[in-house]
Write a protein that holds these residues in place. Structure first.
Motif, PDB file in Angstrom:
ATOM      1  N   ALA A 138      68.051 -45.933 103.858  1.00  0.00           N
ATOM      2  CA  ALA A 138      68.355 -44.624 103.276  1.00  0.00           C
ATOM      3  C   ALA A 138      67.669 -44.467 101.926  1.00  0.00           C
ATOM      4  O   ALA A 138      67.158 -43.375 101.577  1.00  0.00           O
ATOM      5  CB  ALA A 138      69.884 -44.472 103.136  1.00  0.00           C
ATOM      6  N   ALA A 139      67.644 -45.563 101.133  1.00  0.00           N
ATOM      7  CA  ALA A 139      66.974 -45.500  99.821  1.00  0.00           C
ATOM      8  C   ALA A 139      65.474 -45.291  99.996  1.00  0.00           C
ATOM      9  O   ALA A 139      64.842 -44.506  99.260  1.00  0.00           O
ATOM     10  CB  ALA A 139      67.252 -46.785  99.037  1.00  0.00           C
ATOM     11  N   ILE A 140      64.872 -45.998 100.962  1.00  0.00           N
ATOM     12  CA  ILE A 140      63.438 -45.837 101.221  1.00  0.00           C
ATOM     13  C   ILE A 140      63.134 -44.418 101.666  1.00  0.00           C
ATOM     14  O   ILE A 140      62.118 -43.802 101.253  1.00  0.00           O
ATOM     15  CB  ILE A 140      62.972 -46.866 102.266  1.00  0.00           C
ATOM     16  N   LEU A 141      63.999 -43.862 102.538  1.00  0.00           N
ATOM     17  CA  LEU A 141      63.796 -42.483 102.993  1.00  0.00           C
ATOM     18  C   LEU A 141      63.882 -41.515 101.825  1.00  0.00           C
ATOM     19  O   LEU A 141      63.081 -40.565 101.734  1.00  0.00           O
ATOM     20  CB  LEU A 141      64.837 -42.136 104.055  1.00  0.00           C
ATOM     21  N   LYS A 142      64.837 -41.749 100.946  1.00  0.00           N
ATOM     22  CA  LYS A 142      64.969 -40.857  99.792  1.00  0.00           C
ATOM     23  C   LYS A 142      63.694 -40.901  98.921  1.00  0.00           C
ATOM     24  O   LYS A 142      63.187 -39.849  98.483  1.00  0.00           O
ATOM     25  CB  LYS A 142      66.182 -41.300  98.964  1.00  0.00           C
ATOM     26  N   GLN A 143      63.176 -42.110  98.714  1.00  0.00           N
ATOM     27  CA  GLN A 143      61.953 -42.266  97.931  1.00  0.00           C
ATOM     28  C   GLN A 143      60.771 -41.578  98.619  1.00  0.00           C
ATOM     29  O   GLN A 143      59.944 -40.909  97.970  1.00  0.00           O
ATOM     30  CB  GLN A 143      61.646 -43.754  97.729  1.00  0.00           C
ATOM     31  N   ALA A 144      60.712 -41.705  99.958  1.00  0.00           N
ATOM     32  CA  ALA A 144      59.604 -41.064 100.697  1.00  0.00           C
ATOM     33  C   ALA A 144      59.699 -39.552 100.601  1.00  0.00           C
ATOM     34  O   ALA A 144      58.672 -38.845 100.513  1.00  0.00           O
ATOM     35  CB  ALA A 144      59.648 -41.525 102.155  1.00  0.00           C
ATOM     36  N   GLN A 145      60.899 -39.017 100.616  1.00  0.00           N
ATOM     37  CA  GLN A 145      61.072 -37.568 100.494  1.00  0.00           C
ATOM     38  C   GLN A 145      60.601 -37.076  99.115  1.00  0.00           C
ATOM     39  O   GLN A 145      59.926 -36.033  98.990  1.00  0.00           O
ATOM     40  CB  GLN A 145      62.535 -37.213 100.731  1.00  0.00           C
ATOM     41  N   LEU A 146      60.949 -37.816  98.067  1.00  0.00           N
ATOM     42  CA  LEU A 146      60.553 -37.411  96.717  1.00  0.00           C
ATOM     43  C   LEU A 146      59.034 -37.477  96.559  1.00  0.00           C
ATOM     44  O   LEU A 146      58.395 -36.571  95.972  1.00  0.00           O
ATOM     45  CB  LEU A 146      61.239 -38.316  95.687  1.00  0.00           C
ATOM     46  N   GLU A 147      58.453 -38.533  97.089  1.00  0.00           N
ATOM     47  CA  GLU A 147      56.997 -38.684  96.990  1.00  0.00           C
ATOM     48  C   GLU A 147      56.283 -37.576  97.751  1.00  0.00           C
ATOM     49  O   GLU A 147      55.260 -37.028  97.299  1.00  0.00           O
ATOM     50  CB  GLU A 147      56.582 -40.052  97.501  1.00  0.00           C
ATOM     51  N   ASP A 148      56.828 -37.223  98.938  1.00  0.00           N
ATOM     52  CA  ASP A 148      56.212 -36.156  99.729  1.00  0.00           C
ATOM     53  C   ASP A 148      56.286 -34.834  98.986  1.00  0.00           C
ATOM     54  O   ASP A 148      55.343 -34.025  99.035  1.00  0.00           O
ATOM     55  CB  ASP A 148      56.923 -36.059 101.063  1.00  0.00           C
ATOM     56  N   GLU A 149      57.384 -34.603  98.297  1.00  0.00           N
ATOM     57  CA  GLU A 149      57.508 -33.355  97.539  1.00  0.00           C
ATOM     58  C   GLU A 149      56.483 -33.311  96.387  1.00  0.00           C
ATOM     59  O   GLU A 149      55.883 -32.271  96.099  1.00  0.00           O
ATOM     60  CB  GLU A 149      58.939 -33.240  96.991  1.00  0.00           C
ATOM     61  N   ARG A 150      56.269 -34.433  95.682  1.00  0.00           N
ATOM     62  CA  ARG A 150      55.293 -34.471  94.585  1.00  0.00           C
ATOM     63  C   ARG A 150      53.867 -34.230  95.103  1.00  0.00           C
ATOM     64  O   ARG A 150      53.078 -33.480  94.525  1.00  0.00           O
ATOM     65  CB  ARG A 150      55.368 -35.815  93.856  1.00  0.00           C
ATOM     66  N   LYS A 167      49.229 -38.860 104.259  1.00  0.00           N
ATOM     67  CA  LYS A 167      49.802 -40.193 104.055  1.00  0.00           C
ATOM     68  C   LYS A 167      51.271 -40.121 103.633  1.00  0.00           C
ATOM     69  O   LYS A 167      52.117 -40.906 104.081  1.00  0.00           O
ATOM     70  CB  LYS A 167      48.995 -40.944 103.008  1.00  0.00           C
ATOM     71  N   SER A 168      51.606 -39.149 102.779  1.00  0.00           N
ATOM     72  CA  SER A 168      53.005 -39.028 102.332  1.00  0.00           C
ATOM     73  C   SER A 168      53.919 -38.617 103.489  1.00  0.00           C
ATOM     74  O   SER A 168      55.057 -39.073 103.611  1.00  0.00           O
ATOM     75  CB  SER A 168      53.105 -38.025 101.189  1.00  0.00           C
ATOM     76  N   ILE A 169      53.391 -37.717 104.343  1.00  0.00           N
ATOM     77  CA  ILE A 169      54.186 -37.297 105.512  1.00  0.00           C
ATOM     78  C   ILE A 169      54.401 -38.471 106.451  1.00  0.00           C
ATOM     79  O   ILE A 169      55.477 -38.675 107.017  1.00  0.00           O
ATOM     80  CB  ILE A 169      53.488 -36.117 106.215  1.00  0.00           C
ATOM     81  N   GLU A 170      53.357 -39.298 106.628  1.00  0.00           N
ATOM     82  CA  GLU A 170      53.487 -40.469 107.516  1.00  0.00           C
ATOM     83  C   GLU A 170      54.548 -41.435 106.987  1.00  0.00           C
ATOM     84  O   GLU A 170      55.372 -41.940 107.748  1.00  0.00           O
ATOM     85  CB  GLU A 170      52.129 -41.152 107.621  1.00  0.00           C
ATOM     86  N   LYS A 171      54.514 -41.679 105.677  1.00  0.00           N
ATOM     87  CA  LYS A 171      55.523 -42.555 105.095  1.00  0.00           C
ATOM     88  C   LYS A 171      56.949 -41.985 105.279  1.00  0.00           C
ATOM     89  O   LYS A 171      57.913 -42.723 105.532  1.00  0.00           O
ATOM     90  CB  LYS A 171      55.241 -42.765 103.606  1.00  0.00           C
ATOM     91  N   LEU A 172      57.058 -40.677 105.168  1.00  0.00           N
ATOM     92  CA  LEU A 172      58.369 -40.035 105.353  1.00  0.00           C
ATOM     93  C   LEU A 172      58.873 -40.222 106.771  1.00  0.00           C
ATOM     94  O   LEU A 172      60.045 -40.529 107.003  1.00  0.00           O
ATOM     95  CB  LEU A 172      58.254 -38.551 105.006  1.00  0.00           C
ATOM     96  N   ARG A 173      57.971 -40.054 107.773  1.00  0.00           N
ATOM     97  CA  ARG A 173      58.394 -40.209 109.172  1.00  0.00           C
ATOM     98  C   ARG A 173      58.797 -41.658 109.466  1.00  0.00           C
ATOM     99  O   ARG A 173      59.754 -41.920 110.203  1.00  0.00           O
ATOM    100  CB  ARG A 173      57.245 -39.782 110.107  1.00  0.00           C
ATOM    101  N   VAL A 174      58.056 -42.612 108.893  1.00  0.00           N
ATOM    102  CA  VAL A 174      58.392 -44.027 109.102  1.00  0.00           C
ATOM    103  C   VAL A 174      59.774 -44.332 108.509  1.00  0.00           C
ATOM    104  O   VAL A 174      60.602 -45.035 109.108  1.00  0.00           O
ATOM    105  CB  VAL A 174      57.307 -44.937 108.504  1.00  0.00           C
TER     106      VAL A 174
END
Length: 399
Positions: A138-150, A167-174
């Motif tokens: 859940a923490a990793i997903l939260k970080q991926a969401q913030l990075e995707d927004e930036r 790349k940010s979208i891919e990290k979010l899906r993972v």
């Protein structure tokens, strides 16, 4: 010649006289026998027993024969197969509800419980681990969401390229997939934990079944097994009964059915103590009649028992169906039946005189006299049980 002829004549005369004398003696003996018989049957006093009619209580009773039974009884047998290591009670021992009666060999069952406990502990540890993984995912997903927004904001300002956004979208899906996988692992771990808990409960129940407990307060009436025996479900170790309700299940003729109701008083006579009745009460009436004997079961609760008693012993019950006080009471043996009418032989001046009487309530060995006799009158019955000669008008001798 003349003297010889006279002698023959005298001899013939003597023989005739002797025959006449013999006939006269026979007739005299016959007349004496007839006279003696006539005297015995018509004039000689007959030995009798006498009873003075009096007032008292009389109860009508219905009789039945049955056996002593326990209302609640059980055959104690194991729920699992095993070897008996101990039987802690014996015949005639009193027992309490929940008391340990016998034990099976439980060494293997204890091991199974320990294995189930260890398996459950491992399942709980796994559940805790996957829940920790869920928090990390859940923490990793939260970080991926913030990075995707930036990255999306940078792409809008032309400060980042589209490849950076991909790349940010891919990290979010993972990250989302990792969280879903972790949540599925949690469900699996919870189900495994539930399975292991049930397995432990099952093994604990088997272990508990190795200890055989009393189902109620009561008494051990029979011991059927000893330590070392291998027992299986259904094989009796002990026979026990509850002593709160012990009754005689008696067979009563169906003709008495209309006279019986629950809670009627009764007396119980055990064949081991035929001279002593014990108090009882009607507890239950059967609802099925035997098609051969035309009898039905009546359960009479014994309020008191002999010092020595056994389940299954024979007894007679006498159920009181009616009672009268201050009634004119006569023993049944003094009732004399003539041409289908009831009567009694009354002592009138030393002679037995038959008098018709009307009978009322009939007890065990007594009857009520509704009319025909008065209190204080004396009635008689022949002393000899096989006395068959007519007694009406005969002189009597009271013994």
């Amino acid at each position: 010649m003349k003297s010889e002829s006279n002698a023959r004549a005298r001899g013939a005369t003597f023989r005739v006289l002797r025959r006449m004398l013999r006939r006269a003696l026979i007739l005299a003996l016959l007349a004496a026998a007839i006279g003696f018989a006539l005297y015995r049957t018509k004039f000689a006093p007959i030995p009798v027993t006498a009873h003075q009619v009096a007032r008292g209580d009389i109860a009508a009773e219905v009789m039945g024969t049955g056996t002593l039974e326990a209302h609640f009884k059980a055959s104690i047998s194991p729920e699992i197969q095993g070897r008996l290591v101990d039987v802690l009670v014996d015949q005639n021992d009193k027992i309490a509800s929940g008391q340990l009666l016998a034990r099976l060999d439980d060494s293997e069952l204890r091991q199974q419980v320990e294995v189930a406990q260890a398996t459950l502990a491992a399942a709980r540890a796994t559940a805790e681990r996957v829940r920790a993984d869920e928090a990390r995912a859940a923490a990793i997903l939260k970080q991926a969401q913030l990075e995707d927004e930036r990255v999306a904001a940078l792409v809008s300002g032309k400060a980042a390229s589209l490849s950076d956004r991909d790349k940010s979208i891919e990290k979010l899906r993972v990250a989302e997939a990792d969280l879903t996988q972790t949540q599925a692992a949690i469900v699996e771990a919870d189900r495994r934990q539930i399975t292991d808990e049930k397995q432990l409960a099952y093994q604990q129940e088997l272990l508990a079944n190795a200890s055989i407990l009393s189902p109620f307060d009561g008494l051990v009436v029979r011991r059927n097994r000893d330590p070392g025996d291998v027992v299986v479900p259904g094989s009796s170790i002990l026979d026990v009964i509850a002593t709160q309700e012990i009754w005689v299940s008696a067979w009563v003729d169906e003709t008495a059915m209309a006279q019986l109701v629950v809670n009627q008083p009764a007396r119980v006579v055990f064949r081991s103590e035929p001279a002593k009745p014990y108090p009882g009460i009607v507890a239950r009436l059967g609802r099925q009649t035997d098609r051969e004997t035309r009898e039905f079961l009546v359960d009479v609760l014994a309020r008191e028992l002999p010092r020595n008693w056994t389940i299954g012993q024979r007894a007679e019950v006498y159920i009181e169906t009616a009672r009268k006080t201050d009634a004119l009471v006569l023993p049944s043996k003094y009732v004399v039946w003539r041409n289908g009418k009831s009567g009694a032989l009354v002592n009138e001046g030393g002679r037995a005189v038959w008098r018709a009487v009307v009978l009322g309530l009939r007890g065990g060995e007594e009857v009520e006299v509704a009319s025909g006799l008065e209190a204080g009158e004396e009635v008689v019955a022949p002393l000899a049980a096989d006395e068959r000669s007519p007694m009406d008008g005969r002189r009597i001798h009271i013994q």
